[in-house]
Scaffold this motif. Sequence first.
Motif, PDB file in Angstrom:
ATOM      1  N   CYS A 176     -82.965   2.907 -58.995  1.00 47.78           N
ATOM      2  CA  CYS A 176     -82.450   1.690 -59.601  1.00 47.78           C
ATOM      3  C   CYS A 176     -83.581   0.666 -59.587  1.00 47.78           C
ATOM      4  N   GLU A 177     -83.343  -0.497 -60.174  1.00 46.55           N
ATOM      5  CA  GLU A 177     -84.399  -1.500 -60.285  1.00 46.55           C
ATOM      6  C   GLU A 177     -84.551  -2.354 -59.031  1.00 46.55           C
ATOM      7  N   ASP A 178     -83.675  -2.170 -58.058  1.00 48.33           N
ATOM      8  CA  ASP A 178     -83.695  -3.029 -56.879  1.00 48.33           C
ATOM      9  C   ASP A 178     -85.032  -2.988 -56.147  1.00 48.33           C
ATOM     10  N   TRP A 180     -88.021  -2.398 -57.265  1.00 51.90           N
ATOM     11  CA  TRP A 180     -89.039  -3.138 -58.025  1.00 51.90           C
ATOM     12  C   TRP A 180     -88.833  -4.641 -57.865  1.00 51.90           C
ATOM     13  N   SER A 283     -80.595   0.576 -65.004  1.00 56.46           N
ATOM     14  CA  SER A 283     -81.988   0.188 -65.171  1.00 56.46           C
ATOM     15  C   SER A 283     -82.099  -1.037 -66.066  1.00 56.46           C
ATOM     16  N   PHE A 284     -83.337  -1.436 -66.333  1.00 52.53           N
ATOM     17  CA  PHE A 284     -83.569  -2.530 -67.264  1.00 52.53           C
ATOM     18  C   PHE A 284     -83.111  -2.171 -68.677  1.00 52.53           C
TER      19      PHE A 284
END
Length: 399
Positions: A176-178, A180, A283-284
């Motif tokens: 997941c984007e967490d 990043w 995701s983004f």
Amino acid sequence: MKKRIPRPTLKEIEKIISEFQKRYPKYIEAEIICTSPNKIPVWMIKVTDKGVSSEDKSNVLIVGGHHGDEESGRAACIGALEWLVTEKAGEVLKKQQVLIVPCVNVEGTMKNEHCNSNNVDLCRDYTMNGGTSQPEVKGILNIADRYKPDVTVDVHGLAGGAIHEMVLPVQTREYCEDDWIHNMLARDMRNAAERKGYPMAGHSLSWSGWFDSDLKNPVHLNTYCYKKYHSIGILTEGNEATFDYGQMKESGSLRLIELLKAGNKKYPFEYYPGYPNRIISGSFFFGLIAYGKTAEERRNSTVDILKNLDHFSFGQKYPIKKGQADLTVKYKGETLTKGASFRYRRKGLIKPKGVYFDNRKLNISETNGFVIWYDHCSTYIQWNIPELSEGEHKLKLKY
């Protein structure tokens, strides 16, 4: 040689709290959140512009002094508090509620000892199942559950044992984007300190002694709040071997101030300004997003979604038709009465001809429809659904 007294002492902290309440009544509100095993009060200071409603403010929880022999964490909290009452922090206070517990382990601090008077390491008393035993940790969890923080910072020191300083983002869920996002904020905090001459180290807080790789056994504040409220979690460490009180306070507060400034930014992948903790899953490019027009609505939606997160699955129809995107959301949980949003990112700057949810064409709306925005290379479409029921839902974009 005269024995060095670690600073700030508990008496100094209590004096600062008392003075600041009197000098800054428009911004400062202090409360006793609990007492220690021997009934010594643990104080929290809430700093915010009381003239602005809290409904759309981000909530930040900063906790120092889990370990009584780590003075730099307490010093960093005092440094941040001193900055927050200056004119430079005016915009932060309009948009955030900053909750600071400068010294949670009051008895350990009085004795300059790692654990509390029950000989318990407070960092390891956090649980997800109500098994917390120590009153100090119960007090912190009560605050976390009351405010559902968007960000938590666990401010530590190295207890005189090392000279390096660190900013460590919490370990997050896989894919997941967490990770990043947490690392982006941690990097900015490190850079702020290094610009003033304080070298930093940084990596994810992945040591197995803290928790297992599946986040099933959290033993510290940041993981508790990340799992329950999707809070951005940061742990900092300070140099106590060679720094004096002024250096510890400056280095620690520089990092905290940079994080607080981040809470007023508008990130390109977010529709609203504030801390970028709203992509709950995905995701983004395609993700499940906290619903709500205000910060408080988004916090409540986040809690609702996290309780049912395992009941979601996502897909995209292939082959992709020209000028069209067909997405699916399968949901098998209880009705989400606090709403849910879904975000899709597409290459290029496009103008939608129609946005649909379950074959219903939507109008532009932050509460029951869709919103659109752009960054330098792409278009974001966000479906805002005020109540989500069980079933397979179809999201369509025509452009």
